[in-house]
Design an enzyme around this catalytic site. Structure first.
Site, PDB file in Angstrom:
ATOM      1  N   ARG A   1     -15.871  12.036  12.976  1.00 39.61           N
ATOM      2  CA  ARG A   1     -17.004  10.928  12.571  1.00 39.61           C
ATOM      3  C   ARG A   1     -17.422  10.028  13.632  1.00 39.61           C
ATOM      4  NH1 ARG A   1     -12.656   8.333   8.524  1.00 39.61           N
ATOM      5  NH2 ARG A   1     -13.140  10.288   7.336  1.00 39.61           N
TER       6      ARG A   1
ATOM      7  N   GLY B   1     -11.557  10.363  -0.139  1.00 37.29           N
ATOM      8  CA  GLY B   1     -11.526  11.531   0.172  1.00 37.29           C
ATOM      9  C   GLY B   1     -10.111  12.290  -0.026  1.00 37.29           C
ATOM     10  N   GLY B   2      -9.050  11.889   0.586  1.00 36.67           N
ATOM     11  CA  GLY B   2      -7.918  12.655   0.011  1.00 36.67           C
ATOM     12  C   GLY B   2      -6.841  12.416   1.237  1.00 36.67           C
TER      13      GLY B   2
ATOM     14  N   ARG C   1      -8.996   9.211  14.914  1.00 38.37           N
ATOM     15  CA  ARG C   1      -8.247   9.943  13.739  1.00 38.37           C
ATOM     16  C   ARG C   1      -9.109  10.899  13.113  1.00 38.37           C
ATOM     17  NH1 ARG C   1      -8.037   8.395   7.758  1.00 38.37           N
ATOM     18  NH2 ARG C   1      -9.818   7.079   8.256  1.00 38.37           N
TER      19      ARG C   1
ATOM     20  N   GLU D   1     -13.572  17.967   5.083  1.00 34.35           N
ATOM     21  CA  GLU D   1     -14.239  16.733   5.928  1.00 34.35           C
ATOM     22  C   GLU D   1     -14.008  17.161   7.178  1.00 34.35           C
ATOM     23  OE1 GLU D   1     -12.523  13.142   3.062  1.00 34.35           O
ATOM     24  OE2 GLU D   1     -11.365  13.658   4.680  1.00 34.35           O
TER      25      GLU D   1
ATOM     26  N   ASN E   1      -5.557   1.643  -2.146  1.00 35.75           N
ATOM     27  CA  ASN E   1      -6.194   1.615  -3.334  1.00 35.75           C
ATOM     28  C   ASN E   1      -7.792   2.324  -3.479  1.00 35.75           C
ATOM     29  OD1 ASN E   1      -5.662   1.333  -6.041  1.00 35.75           O
ATOM     30  ND2 ASN E   1      -7.041  -0.563  -6.112  1.00 35.75           N
ATOM     31  N   TYR E   2      -8.507   2.322  -2.126  1.00 34.23           N
ATOM     32  CA  TYR E   2      -9.703   2.528  -2.023  1.00 34.23           C
ATOM     33  C   TYR E   2     -10.064   3.744  -1.649  1.00 34.23           C
ATOM     34  CZ  TYR E   2     -10.391  -2.417  -3.536  1.00 34.23           C
ATOM     35  OH  TYR E   2     -10.478  -3.503  -4.148  1.00 34.23           O
ATOM     36  N   ALA E   3      -8.928   4.575  -1.194  1.00 28.76           N
ATOM     37  CA  ALA E   3      -9.199   5.926  -0.450  1.00 28.76           C
ATOM     38  C   ALA E   3      -9.837   6.700  -1.230  1.00 28.76           C
ATOM     39  CB  ALA E   3      -7.999   6.140   0.254  1.00 28.76           C
TER      40      ALA E   3
ATOM     41  N   GLY F   1       0.644  -1.087   0.105  1.00 29.51           N
ATOM     42  CA  GLY F   1       0.167  -0.161  -0.003  1.00 29.51           C
ATOM     43  C   GLY F   1       0.851   1.239   0.092  1.00 29.51           C
TER      44      GLY F   1
ATOM     45  N   HIS G   1     -13.935   0.788   9.985  1.00 25.68           N
ATOM     46  CA  HIS G   1     -13.210   1.670   8.931  1.00 25.68           C
ATOM     47  C   HIS G   1     -11.822   1.789   9.140  1.00 25.68           C
ATOM     48  CE1 HIS G   1     -12.529   4.371   5.491  1.00 25.68           C
ATOM     49  NE2 HIS G   1     -12.209   5.321   6.451  1.00 25.68           N
TER      50      HIS G   1
ATOM     51  N   GLU H   1      -1.258   2.095   8.356  1.00 24.31           N
ATOM     52  CA  GLU H   1      -2.491   1.872   9.273  1.00 24.31           C
ATOM     53  C   GLU H   1      -1.997   0.761  10.413  1.00 24.31           C
ATOM     54  OE1 GLU H   1      -6.068   1.683   7.272  1.00 24.31           O
ATOM     55  OE2 GLU H   1      -7.245   0.784   9.202  1.00 24.31           O
TER      56      GLU H   1
ATOM     57  N   HIS I   1     -16.838   4.312  10.205  1.00 26.27           N
ATOM     58  CA  HIS I   1     -17.055   5.418   9.130  1.00 26.27           C
ATOM     59  C   HIS I   1     -18.644   5.539   9.410  1.00 26.27           C
ATOM     60  CE1 HIS I   1     -17.511   8.070   5.744  1.00 26.27           C
ATOM     61  NE2 HIS I   1     -15.979   8.069   5.608  1.00 26.27           N
TER      62      HIS I   1
ATOM     63  N   ALA J   1       2.025   3.226   2.371  1.00 27.48           N
ATOM     64  CA  ALA J   1       3.268   3.117   3.155  1.00 27.48           C
ATOM     65  C   ALA J   1       4.347   2.309   2.608  1.00 27.48           C
ATOM     66  CB  ALA J   1       2.838   2.540   4.690  1.00 27.48           C
TER      67      ALA J   1
HETATM   68  P1  FAD Z   1      -2.611  -0.876   2.957  1.00 29.66           P
HETATM   69  O1  FAD Z   1      -2.830   0.264   1.925  1.00 29.66           O
HETATM   70  O2  FAD Z   1      -3.994  -1.365   3.371  1.00 29.66           O
HETATM   71  O3  FAD Z   1      -1.807  -1.754   2.096  1.00 29.66           O
HETATM   72  C1  FAD Z   1      -1.255  -2.959   3.143  1.00 29.66           C
HETATM   73  C2  FAD Z   1      -0.728  -4.118   2.271  1.00 29.66           C
HETATM   74  O4  FAD Z   1      -0.347  -5.169   2.800  1.00 29.66           O
HETATM   75  C3  FAD Z   1      -1.340  -4.615   0.898  1.00 29.66           C
HETATM   76  O5  FAD Z   1      -0.825  -4.648  -0.096  1.00 29.66           O
HETATM   77  C4  FAD Z   1      -1.867  -5.926   1.426  1.00 29.66           C
HETATM   78  O6  FAD Z   1      -2.069  -7.114   0.709  1.00 29.66           O
HETATM   79  C5  FAD Z   1      -0.379  -6.260   2.117  1.00 29.66           C
HETATM   80  N1  FAD Z   1      -0.467  -7.402   3.221  1.00 29.66           N
HETATM   81  C6  FAD Z   1      -1.313  -7.469   4.438  1.00 29.66           C
HETATM   82  N2  FAD Z   1      -0.988  -8.641   5.247  1.00 29.66           N
HETATM   83  C7  FAD Z   1      -0.129  -9.242   4.458  1.00 29.66           C
HETATM   84  C8  FAD Z   1       0.406 -10.283   4.583  1.00 29.66           C
HETATM   85  N3  FAD Z   1       0.494 -11.169   5.721  1.00 29.66           N
HETATM   86  N4  FAD Z   1       1.822 -10.831   3.734  1.00 29.66           N
HETATM   87  C9  FAD Z   1       2.040 -10.087   2.678  1.00 29.66           C
HETATM   88  N5  FAD Z   1       1.463  -8.816   2.272  1.00 29.66           N
HETATM   89  C10 FAD Z   1       0.227  -8.336   3.235  1.00 29.66           C
HETATM   90  N6  FAD Z   1      -7.556   7.613   4.516  1.00 29.66           N
HETATM   91  C11 FAD Z   1      -7.137   8.968   4.231  1.00 29.66           C
HETATM   92  O7  FAD Z   1      -6.322   9.627   4.911  1.00 29.66           O
HETATM   93  N7  FAD Z   1      -7.832   9.438   3.366  1.00 29.66           N
HETATM   94  C12 FAD Z   1      -8.935   9.010   2.625  1.00 29.66           C
HETATM   95  O8  FAD Z   1      -9.639   9.490   1.866  1.00 29.66           O
HETATM   96  C13 FAD Z   1      -9.158   7.692   2.991  1.00 29.66           C
HETATM   97  N8  FAD Z   1     -10.445   7.085   2.588  1.00 29.66           N
HETATM   98  C14 FAD Z   1     -10.488   5.615   2.734  1.00 29.66           C
HETATM   99  C15 FAD Z   1     -11.579   4.827   2.018  1.00 29.66           C
HETATM  100  C16 FAD Z   1     -11.570   3.512   2.215  1.00 29.66           C
HETATM  101  C17 FAD Z   1     -12.739   2.724   1.559  1.00 29.66           C
HETATM  102  C18 FAD Z   1     -10.840   2.759   3.009  1.00 29.66           C
HETATM  103  C19 FAD Z   1     -10.828   1.359   3.318  1.00 29.66           C
HETATM  104  C20 FAD Z   1      -9.740   3.476   3.686  1.00 29.66           C
HETATM  105  C21 FAD Z   1      -9.495   4.674   3.602  1.00 29.66           C
HETATM  106  N9  FAD Z   1      -8.416   5.634   4.086  1.00 29.66           N
HETATM  107  C22 FAD Z   1      -8.405   7.080   3.876  1.00 29.66           C
HETATM  108  C23 FAD Z   1      -7.512   5.034   4.977  1.00 29.66           C
HETATM  109  C24 FAD Z   1      -6.352   4.777   4.330  1.00 29.66           C
HETATM  110  O9  FAD Z   1      -6.647   4.264   2.859  1.00 29.66           O
HETATM  111  C25 FAD Z   1      -5.565   3.822   4.931  1.00 29.66           C
HETATM  112  O10 FAD Z   1      -5.106   3.909   6.174  1.00 29.66           O
HETATM  113  C26 FAD Z   1      -3.753   3.713   4.223  1.00 29.66           C
HETATM  114  O11 FAD Z   1      -4.236   3.665   2.658  1.00 29.66           O
HETATM  115  C27 FAD Z   1      -3.174   2.460   4.728  1.00 29.66           C
HETATM  116  O12 FAD Z   1      -2.053   2.334   3.895  1.00 29.66           O
HETATM  117  P2  FAD Z   1      -1.129   1.206   4.258  1.00 29.66           P
HETATM  118  O13 FAD Z   1      -0.176   1.446   3.194  1.00 29.66           O
HETATM  119  O14 FAD Z   1      -0.587   1.250   5.863  1.00 29.66           O
HETATM  120  O15 FAD Z   1      -1.754  -0.115   4.118  1.00 29.66           O
HETATM  121  C1  SIN Z   2     -13.733   9.427   3.314  1.00 34.28           C
HETATM  122  O1  SIN Z   2     -13.452   9.748   2.072  1.00 34.28           O
HETATM  123  O2  SIN Z   2     -14.741   9.665   4.154  1.00 34.28           O
HETATM  124  C2  SIN Z   2     -12.365   8.782   4.050  1.00 34.28           C
HETATM  125  C3  SIN Z   2     -11.706   9.517   4.437  1.00 34.28           C
HETATM  126  C4  SIN Z   2     -10.779   8.959   5.640  1.00 34.28           C
HETATM  127  O3  SIN Z   2     -10.865   7.958   6.106  1.00 34.28           O
HETATM  128  O4  SIN Z   2      -9.711   9.752   6.037  1.00 34.28           O
END
Ligand code: FAD
Ligand code: SIN
Length: 528
Positions: free
Chosen positions: A286, A47-48, A382, A112, A43-45, A13, A347, A371, A240, A15
């Site tokens: 929220r 708002g921004g 948050r 937001e 990939n699903y975020a 993701g 969420h 996360e 959420h 990070a």
């Molecule tokens: P992720 O993006 O979840 O990536 C985790 C990765 O780890 C994935 O590739 C997964 O396959 C991999 N993985 C997990 N376990 C294993 C394992 N055992 N072995 C190998 N790989 C593994 N935040 C905002 O700030 N703004 C927004 O607008 C917003 N909108 C959101 C909307 C939705 C629908 C959701 C679900 C979340 C949203 N968030 C938003 C929250 C934000 O998207 C996440 O907190 C953030 O993207 C997390 O990034 P990450 O890199 O930590 O984890």
């Molecule tokens: C949203 O677009 O409502 C999600 C934003 C977030 O989780 O930070």
């Protein structure tokens, strides 16, 4: 797969990918990801990413908004550091090639809940997809980075695997890499690394209803916990307020930015109810909005409330929310003319693996960002769009420290092969599915938006039974992703419940009817 890399990144993701790009100049990098590389919460975020960009905005205001949302548990020094780094990470994303929405030649900034100003940098309502694709395409071009899709990280390698007994709160544990399950060849490999980053994201799958994709099973947190790293603040699960409430839509998110543009929450009779609960109405943080909806539903016995955007110009809707509009339309809802049925869903996890200001965990050589981490930014709740910001800032800081950490270091030796001598019992595989469903139901019913001592005790007993049954099954069964995810979900549920039981007050996202008020002194982090 070669078995030695300088850096091991678990998760693709925001990070993990941004960390990989930053360290790749200094050594070889393996990114392990359990499905296709783009499949992540990032990939699903929608708002921004929150950042002070506009000349009218001030760092102090973003800091203040974050601290108010965090209900007394944010670390003010971390908040200040992250907020001040915001414009830098936005610049970095633009330099990697991201395209964000603009207005009159400047970044268009959305609004937001909980933010006192417009400060959300976004790519219409698909910000995460834009960030994910940008990072993946930069990684594609990098010769030092190797991405292994369909590889599942099972366990972190520490002294425990070299024959030394390690205990919780032991300050001398090191991480030497991880056991990785190649799900296509069905083999477990030892991957040695000088520095390892957990970037495995959140754990929405612990709950029956969640906005998260199915990868969100908290694997990294569970692995770190088993390796005896410190894990903190797991009681603070964010729900959420607005996910599309029709069975086929499986909790599709209706972004908070929709309320930022003027969306109104209404009950079945059309009454706008949010002002009854908070003077900020639809733009309250929220947790307040989610609890208000929960209260409305309990009082009325209705199954849904509605988000009304029919008064907003349809061009504004289609320009800002094309994905939401299209998705609702595919389910037969024209949002320019009809109210959207919405309910809350799990969420975002505010807690996670405890880190310092540089993404270092309590295990040497093990870093965590995104996360999966508990950095001190969010406290008890948050602020919207602060998580993409946090992921970018901490992956940058962890990258700097891990580059220094690997200098002069060698890979460890003597790590045993994975013992996979169990026998598969296909008939019992169905138990995995049933146990997962039961766990999700228990967590949803008893450890959700509103909690109590009685509900938590009940959840604890049931989770313990599931734990015992699953562990016994795990000991005699060959490794499978489904079983390992279930183990990780149960471990996370257990930590969430214990953390919630320890907090005898209501604060931020943790609300319990037995202790409905905050204690006077901000209770410190719950560390497990
Ligand atoms: P992720 O993006 O979840 O990536 C985790 C990765 O780890 C994935 O590739 C997964 O396959 C991999 N993985 C997990 N376990 C294993 C394992 N055992 N072995 C190998 N790989 C593994 N935040 C905002 O700030 N703004 C927004 O607008 C917003 N909108 C959101 C909307 C939705 C629908 C959701 C679900 C979340 C949203 N968030 C938003 C929250 C934000 O998207 C996440 O907190 C953030 O993207 C997390 O990034 P990450 O890199 O930590 O984890
Ligand atoms: C949203 O677009 O409502 C999600 C934003 C977030 O989780 O930070």
């Amino acid at each position: 797969m070669p078995e030695k890399y300088d850096f091991l990144v678990i998760g693709s993701g925001g990070a993990g990918l941004s960390f990989a790009l930053r360290v790749a100049r200094f050594g070889s990098v393996a990114i392990i990801t359990k499905k296709d590389s783009a499949e992540s919460n990032t990939n699903y975020a929608q708002g921004g990413l929150a950042s002070v960009i506009d000349g009218q905005d001030r760092f102090e205001d973003h800091i203040n908004d974050t601290i108010i949302a965090g209900a007394g548990l944010c670390d003010p020094a971390i908040v200040e550091m992250v907020v001040r780094d915001g414009p830098l990470v936005v610049r970095e994303l633009l330099d990697w090639g991201a395209t964000f929405s603009t207005k009159d030649g400047r970044l268009d900034l959305g609004r937001e809940g909980g933010h006192s100003r417009n400060r959300i940098v976004h790519a219409a309502d698909r910000t995460g997809k834009e960030i994910e694709e940008t990072l993946l395409s930069a990684i594609d071009r990098h010769p030092n980075i190797h991405v292994f899709e369909h590889h599942f990280a099972l366990e972190l390698i520490t002294e425990h695997h070299l024959g030394r007994k390690v205990t919780r709160y032991d300050d001398d544990i090191h991480c030497y890499g991880a056991y990785i399950f190649d799900t296509r060849s069905d083999k477990v490999e030892v991957l040695l690394a000088k520095a390892t980053l957990i970037a495995t994201g959140g754990l929405g799958e612990v709950y029956l209803h969640s906005t998260n994709p199915s990868i969100a099973t908290g694997d990294g947190i569970a692995m770190a916990y088993r390796a005896k790293a410190r894990v903190a603040n797991m009681e603070f699960m964010q729900f959420h307020p607005t996910t599309l409430n029709i069975p086929e839509a499986s909790s599709f998110l209706i972004s908070e930015a929709v309320r930022g543009k003027g969306g109104i929450l209404r009950d079945r009779n059309g009454r706008a109810f949010m002002a009854d609960y908070d003077s900020r109405a639809e733009l309250a943080p929220r947790d307040i909005v989610a609890r208000s909806i929960d209260d409305q539903l309990k009082k009325s016995g209705d199954k849904t409330v509605y988000l009304d955007v029919t008064h907003i110009d349809s061009e504004v809707l289609s320009e800002n929310f094309p994905h939401i509009m299209e998705t609702c339309r595919s389910f037969g809802i024209d949002i320019t003319r009809e109210w959207i049925p919405v309910v809350p869903a799990a969420h975002y996890l505010c807690g996670g693996v405890l880190t310092d200001r540089d993404g270092r965990t309590s295990i040497h050589g093990l870093f965590c960002a995104g996360e999966a981490a508990c950095t001190g930014l969010h406290g008890a709740n948050r602020l919207a769009s602060n998580s993409l910001l946090e992921a970018m800032v901490f992956s940058k800081r962890a990258a700097e420290k891990s580059v220094a950490y690997i200098r002069g270091r060698e890979w460890t030796t003597g790590v045993p092969e994975w013992d996979d001598s169990g026998t598969v019992n296909a008939e019992e595989a169905i138990l995995i599915h049933h146990n997962k469903q039961e766990l999700q139901q228990v967590m949803w019913n008893y450890v959700g938006i509103v909690r109590s001592d009685h509900r938590l005790a009940r959840a604890f007993r049931r989770t313990h039974l599931l734990f015992e049954e699953t562990e016994e099954f795990y000991q005699r069964t060959r490794v499978s992703v489904e079983l390992c995810e279930l183990r990780n979900l149960i471990a996370n549920a257990y930590i969430i419940i214990r953390s919630a039981m320890n907090r005898k007050e209501s604060r931020g996202l943790h609300y319990t009817t037995d202790y409905p008020r905050q204690t006077e002194q901000a209770r410190r982090n719950t560390i497990i």
